[in-house]
Write a protein that holds these residues in place. Structure first.
Motif, PDB file in Angstrom:
ATOM      1  N   SER A   1      -5.959   2.612  -0.937  1.00  0.00           N
ATOM      2  CA  SER A   1      -5.078   3.786  -0.924  1.00  0.00           C
ATOM      3  C   SER A   1      -5.828   5.038  -1.379  1.00  0.00           C
ATOM      4  O   SER A   1      -5.636   6.125  -0.811  1.00  0.00           O
TER       5      SER A   1
ATOM      6  N   ASP B   1       0.245   4.628  -2.157  1.00  0.00           N
ATOM      7  CA  ASP B   1       0.090   5.919  -1.456  1.00  0.00           C
ATOM      8  C   ASP B   1       1.050   6.954  -2.043  1.00  0.00           C
ATOM      9  O   ASP B   1       0.685   8.119  -2.248  1.00  0.00           O
TER      10      ASP B   1
ATOM     11  N   ASP C   1      -7.867   6.242   1.467  1.00  0.00           N
ATOM     12  CA  ASP C   1      -6.990   6.801   2.500  1.00  0.00           C
ATOM     13  C   ASP C   1      -6.480   8.194   2.106  1.00  0.00           C
ATOM     14  O   ASP C   1      -6.210   9.025   2.967  1.00  0.00           O
ATOM     15  N   ASN C   2      -6.337   8.402   0.801  1.00  0.00           N
ATOM     16  CA  ASN C   2      -5.821   9.692   0.329  1.00  0.00           C
ATOM     17  C   ASN C   2      -6.941  10.650  -0.098  1.00  0.00           C
ATOM     18  O   ASN C   2      -6.679  11.650  -0.767  1.00  0.00           O
TER      19      ASN C   2
ATOM     20  N   SER D   1      -0.527  10.225  -3.757  1.00  0.00           N
ATOM     21  CA  SER D   1      -0.282  11.515  -3.090  1.00  0.00           C
ATOM     22  C   SER D   1       0.670  12.399  -3.901  1.00  0.00           C
ATOM     23  O   SER D   1       0.799  13.589  -3.618  1.00  0.00           O
TER      24      SER D   1
ATOM     25  N   LYS E   1       0.823  -1.221   0.000  1.00  0.00           N
ATOM     26  CA  LYS E   1       0.000   0.000   0.000  1.00  0.00           C
ATOM     27  C   LYS E   1       0.861   1.278   0.000  1.00  0.00           C
ATOM     28  O   LYS E   1       0.514   2.240  -0.700  1.00  0.00           O
TER      29      LYS E   1
END
Ligand code: SAM
Length: 259
Positions: free
Chosen positions: A214, A190, A217-218, A194, A186
Motif C-alpha cells: 500500500s 490505502d 501504491d500511495n 492516503s 489492502k
C-alpha cells in the motif's frame, strides 16, 4: 543499543519487533500501521485453543502463525503489547500517528476490550472496521462483526486535507486471496495512508506485506518488521510482484497521455 543515523528504507527486516524498533532513531518514522497477533489461542472458549477446530474449524488462524503460537497468558500479552506501543510512540515525531488494529472479544462471558493495552497512550479516536460476517457464533451474545483501529496520535498530528470525510466507521471485506492467515485488506491500509501526508510508514508486525504494498501504491516509503522468515519471503515476493506489475502498466501507457 546504538541507533542508526537514519532508518533503513523500503525493506522488511526479519526479527523481533521490539528489539528491531529499538535500533531505530526516535522520531524517525511518520506513521505506523499495524495489526499485532491478537492472542487468539489463549481463549476461554472451546474453539481455537484446543487445536481441533469446533466452531473455529474454518478459521485460517486455527493453525496459528508460521513461527508464533499466539497463546500467551493474558497479563504477559498485555505487557508485551504495551512495550511494543511504547517503542512505536518513541519512533513517531510530534506530528506522527499510530493506527493500531485490534479485536475486542468476549472472554469468560465478559467483554474483553483492549483498554488494558492502550490505557495511558494518547488514543485520539477509535475507528470501527466493520467486516463482512464473523465466525464466533455463540448463543450468549450477538455475532461480533467489527474490529477496532485505535488512532494513537501525538499532539501535532493532522489528517490530509478532506480525509476526515471518511468518518469513523469503515466497511472493508476481509482479504481472502492471501497465504497469510490474518492479512489486512489492502483498501483498509490505502485508506489510512492516503488520509495522511506521511512519507515513511512502518509496520512492526508486517505479516504478508500489505502495508508495504500500500505504501508503494500511495507513493510513500515503507519499513517492515516480521519474525517469521516465511512471511518475510511472502511479503518480499508480493512487493516485487506489485512493483513489476505497476512498472509494466506504466510502460504500456501511450506516451504523452496524462492519467
Ligand atoms: C496479524 S499478523 C499481521 C498481518 C499483516 N497485517 C498482513 O497484512 O499480512 C501479525 C504478525 O506478527 C508476526 N509476529 C509475531 N510475533 C512477532 C514479533 N515478536 N516480532 C515481529 N513480528 C511478530 C506474526 O508472524 C504475524 O505475521
Amino acid at each position: 543499543m546504538t541507533h542508526a543515523a537514519t532508518p533503513p528504507l523500503n525493506q522488511i527486516l526479519l526479527g523481533d519487533s521490539i528489539e528491531l524498533m529499538k535500533t531505530l532513531p526516535s522520531g524517525s518514522v511518520d506513521l505506523i500501521i499495524t495489526s499485532p497477533p491478537y492472542n487468539l489461542k489463549n481463549s476461554t472458549g472451546n474453539g481455537m485453543k484446543d487445536g481441533r477446530g469446533g466452531k473455529w474449524s474454518n478459521a485460517a488462524l486455527l493453525n496459528g502463525y508460521a513461527t508464533y503460537d499466539d497463546a500467551m497468558p493474558h497479563e504477559a500479552y498485555v505487557e508485551w503489547q504495551r512495550a511494543a506501543l511504547t517503542e512505536m510512540l518513541r519512533l513517531i515525531p510530534e506530528d506522527g500517528a499510530i493506527f493500531y488494529n485490534h479485536k475486542w472479544r468476549v472472554q469468560a462471558g465478559l467483554l474483553q476490550d483492549r483498554h488494558d493495552i492502550v490505557d495511558g497512550f494518547p488514543v485520539r479516536q477509535i475507528i470501527i472496521w466493520r467486516r463482512k460476517g464473523g465466525i464466533n457464533f455463540n448463543a450468549g451474545y450477538f455475532l461480533p462483526t467489527f474490529e477496532v483501529i485505535y488512532m494513537i496520535a501525538k499532539p501535532k498530528f493532522r489528517l490530509a486535507p478532506k480525509a476526515n470525510r471518511f468518518g469513523d466507521v469503515w466497511e472493508f471485506n476481509q482479504e481472502s486471496k492471501n497465504l497469510h492467515p490474518a492479512p489486512f485488506p489492502k483498501p483498509l491500509v490505502d485508506r489510512i495512508i492516503s488520509s495522511t501526508t506521511a512519507n515513511l510508514v512502518l509496520d512492526p508486525f508486517m505479516g504478508s506485506g500489505t502495508t508495504a504494498v500500500s505504501a508503494i501504491d500511495n507513493g510513500r516509503n515503507y519499513l517492515g518488521i516480521e519474525i517469521s522468515p516465511e512471511y518475510v519471503e511472502l511479503a518480499n515476493a508480493r512487493v516485487q510482484a506489485f512493483t513489476e506489475s505497476t512498472t509494466k502498466q506504466q510502460s504500456l501507457r501511450p506516451t504523452g497521455q496524462l492519467f
